[in-house]
Enzyme design. Structure first.
Site, short mmCIF file in Angstrom:
data_model
loop_
_atom_site.label_atom_id
_atom_site.label_comp_id
_atom_site.label_asym_id
_atom_site.label_seq_id
_atom_site.Cartn_x
_atom_site.Cartn_y
_atom_site.Cartn_z
N SER B 129 0.82 -1.22 0.00
CA SER B 129 0.00 0.00 0.00
C SER B 129 0.85 1.26 0.00
CB SER B 129 -0.85 -0.05 1.27
OG SER B 129 -1.31 1.21 1.64
N TYR B 153 -1.09 0.09 10.08
CA TYR B 153 -1.34 -0.63 8.82
C TYR B 153 -0.12 -0.52 7.91
CZ TYR B 153 -3.54 -1.51 4.24
OH TYR B 153 -3.85 -1.98 2.99
N LYS B 157 2.27 -3.58 6.69
CA LYS B 157 2.47 -3.88 5.27
C LYS B 157 3.96 -3.83 4.92
CE LYS B 157 -1.56 -4.79 3.44
NZ LYS B 157 -1.77 -6.10 2.76
#
Lengths: 329, 329
Positions: B129, B153, B157
Site C-alpha cells: 500500500s 497498517y 504492510k
C-alpha cells in the site's frame, strides 16, 4: 532509574553495563539521573559484576514469563542488544526469526502491556545494523535511503526498526534505533557474524595468531570502535526523543575503511611481523553478505544529535591494545 | 495450475476470482497455463461462484491448520489479499498485527515447509500500500524512496514486504509485492479504511445518497480503478520473477487526483445534482492518516514491467457506472 540490558552477557552488553555502573547516571531531560538498578537479561549468565545495583535474569527473551521478570512498570530505560548475528541468522533461519524478530516483538509487547496498565513508557534503544541496506545504493547512504536487506539478519533488523517506530508512534515506548557500524576491534574469539574478520584481522595478529581476510582488500567497511559504540548507546538513551523527529532511526557515524587500509594501520601501529600474519583468501559466503553493505554515509543528522565517530583507525587499534592490556610494540 | 486467493470473499478477491475463471489461464513463462483449481480462503464464505474449479476454505488465515487445507505442494500461485484495513488496524492494534503480520508470516511459513519437503516454490503476489510511505517525502516518490509508515497498517504492510523479499531471496517462494494505489471507485458499503471516502464521494452520490469528504479538497490522492487493480494483480503473477531484479516491490501506476478534481469529474459525468451531494467536513482522524501518503510517483519501472494505470478519472467513473449497472445520466 531502572535500566534493562538484553544481551547483557554479550560483549557490548557487558561493556555497556560496566560503563553505566562506572558513570552511575544517565542524563535524562538535561539532568543526571542515578541508575538505581541494572538488570542484565541473557540466555546465559554474565560474569559476576559485584555491584549491588546489578540483577541478573537468565532465560529466553522471547518467553513472556522471562520478560515479566526482567521488565516492570518501573523500568525506564531498555537497551535491547540481544541478537543472533548475521552469519548465524543466515545459517539458521528459524533461530534468527525467533531471536531477532519474535524476541524484539515480545519485549515491545511487554512494554505495551505495562503502558496500558500503568502508563509507563520506557525509553528503548534498539541496535540495528548496516545490513538493513543492500542492492544498488547511492554513492553516499543517507538517513532516508531505502532499506533493501540482502540477508535474513538485515531483514529481521529492518522489521525490528519498523516495530519500534510504530510502538513509539503509538506511545507504547519511546524508542530510538541506532544503526551500528561493524564493531571493530572486538576482543575475544571470532563469532558467526559475517563481519567477524573485521576484528579478527587486527586482534589475531596482535595475539601472535594468523588471520584470514575473506573479502577483497578494497572492500569498503564501515567501522566503529567498542568505546565509540558504548558511548553511542548511552547517548542514544539520553537524547530527547522529540529531537528525533519523524524518523526514530539514526545512522551512527563510523569510519569508512578497507581491510587493506586496516592492515596498513596495523603495520604502522604494531609493525611488519604483526601485519604479515594476515592472509587474503576470499570466501564467497562472507563476500556475498558483506559485499551488499554500503560504505559511505551521510551522518550529519547523527553528528547534530551529539553522536561521535572514531578519529582514525590507528587510534582504534591503539585503544584496543590499551583495553586488551597488550604490551606495546 | 492451482491458485489460492486469500481474502477470497473480499471485494478484490472475488473480482479477481471471477476474472481468473473467465480468463481460464495465466501466462507463465510466456505460455498460457490453465487454471485447474482456484481456492478461496477467507474468514467468511464467499458467495457461490458455481464453478467446478472453485474450492472454498473458511477459517483464520493465521491458523496453520487452516493454511494446511488451503495450500499444498501443488499450489503454484498465491494471491495474498487478506488484510485488516488502515482505519481498523489503527483502532485495533492486536487485530492488525494478527492479520496483517502474523497471518502473512504463517502463509509464508507454510510455503517454506512445503518447499523444504517437496521443493515447491509458488509465486506469491502480496498486496502492499501507499501507506508504507510517510513523513517528509520527495516531490515524486521513487521505487527506492525510503519507507516511513505513519500508521500501524503501513508498518505491518512494510514488514510483510520485508518478509516476502527475504523468503523470496532464500528461494522459499517467488514473491512479488504490488503497492496498490487507493482503489476507487469500490462498489458496496463504506469500510473502515481511512481512504474509504475516496470511493464514497463518487459511489454514494451516484446512488442518490449524500457523502462527506473528510479531507481538504486539495489533498492529493493516488488512485487505481478496480478494473486496473485486477489487471495489475494478474500481471503481477505473470511477470518473470527474474525481471524484478533486486527489489521485489513495484509501485503500481495510478492517477494523482484531488477530491476536488474527483468531484469535478463526477459533475462532468453525472451532473450537478449528483456532484452537489458531496459535503466537505474535515475529520482529523482521517486526515492524520491520509495526509501522510504521497501524491506523485515515478512509475517507470512498473510501466516497463507491463503494468498500466487508468486513463483519467472520468473514465474511472464511467467504468464504475457500467460495472454497477447504474442507469446513464
Amino acid at each position: 532509574m531502572q535500566v534493562l540490558i538484553t544481551g547483557g552477557a554479550g560483549f557490548l552488553g557487558l561493556q555497556l553495563a560496566r560503563q553505566l555502573l562506572k558513570r552511575g547516571t544517565l542524563d535524562i531531560d538535561g539532568k543526571p539521573v542515578a541508575i538505581a538498578g541494572l538488570t542484565l537479561l541473557d540466555v546465559v549468565a554474565p560474569p559476576a559484576l559485584n555491584d549491588a545495583r546489578v540483577r541478573v535474569v537468565t532465560g529466553d527473551l522471547s518467553d513472556p514469563a522471562v520478560l515479566a521478570q526482567a521488565v516492570d512498570e518501573h523500568t525506564s530505560a531498555v537497551f535491547h542488544l540481544a541478537a543472533v548475528v548475521s552469519g548465524q541468522a543466515e545459517a539458521d533461519f528459524d533461530l534468527g526469526m525467533r531471536v531477532n524478530l519474535d524476541a524484539a516483538r515480545a519485549l515491545l509487547e511487554t512494554c505495551r502491556a505495562l503502558h496500558v496498565k500503568h502508563g509507563s513508557r520506557p525509553r528503548v534503544v534498539f541496535t540495528s545494523s548496516v545490513a538493513v541496506y543492500g542492492g544498488t545504493l547511492p554513492a553516499v547512504v543517507q538517513d532516508d535511503t531505502a532499506l533493501n536487506p540482502q540477508s535474513s539478519y538485515g531483514a529481521q533488523k529492518a522489521i525490528g526498526e519498523l516495530l519500534l517506530s510504530d510502538y513509539s508512534r503509538r506511545g507504547f515506548v519511546d524508542g530510538r534505533v541506532l544503526r551500528l557500524p561493524t564493531i571493530s576491534v572486538r576482543p575475544g574469539k571470532p563469532n558467526a557474524a559475517a563481519s567477524s574478520f573485521a576484528s579478527g584481522i587486527i586482534r589475531e595478529p596482535l595475539a601472535g595468531v594468523a588471520a584470514n581476510c575473506p573479502v577483497a582488500p578494497e572492500t569498503p567497511l564501515w567501522l566503529l570502535s567498542p568505546r565509540g559504540a558504548i558511548a553511542a548507546l548511552a547517548r542514544g538513551m539520553e537524547i530527547d526523543g522529540a529531537k528525533l523527529g519523524e524518523r526514530r532511526t539514526v545512522n551512527l557515524p563510523g569510519l569508512s575503511v578497507t581491510p587493506k587500509e586496516m592492515v596498513a594501520a596495523l603495520r604502522r601501529v604494531a609493525g611488519d611481523a604483526v601485519a604479515d600474519r594476515v592472509s587474503w583468501e576470499r570466501e564467497a559466503r562472507i563476500e556475498n553478505i558483506v559485499g551488499t553493505w554500503p560504505a559511505a554515509w551521510n551522518t550529519e543528522r547523527a553528528l547534530a544529535l551529539g553522536f561521535q565517530g572514531d578519529e582514525d583507525f590507528d587510534a582504534v587499534i591503539r585503544a584496543y591494545i590499551e583495553d586488551a592490556g597488550i604490551a606495546a610494540r
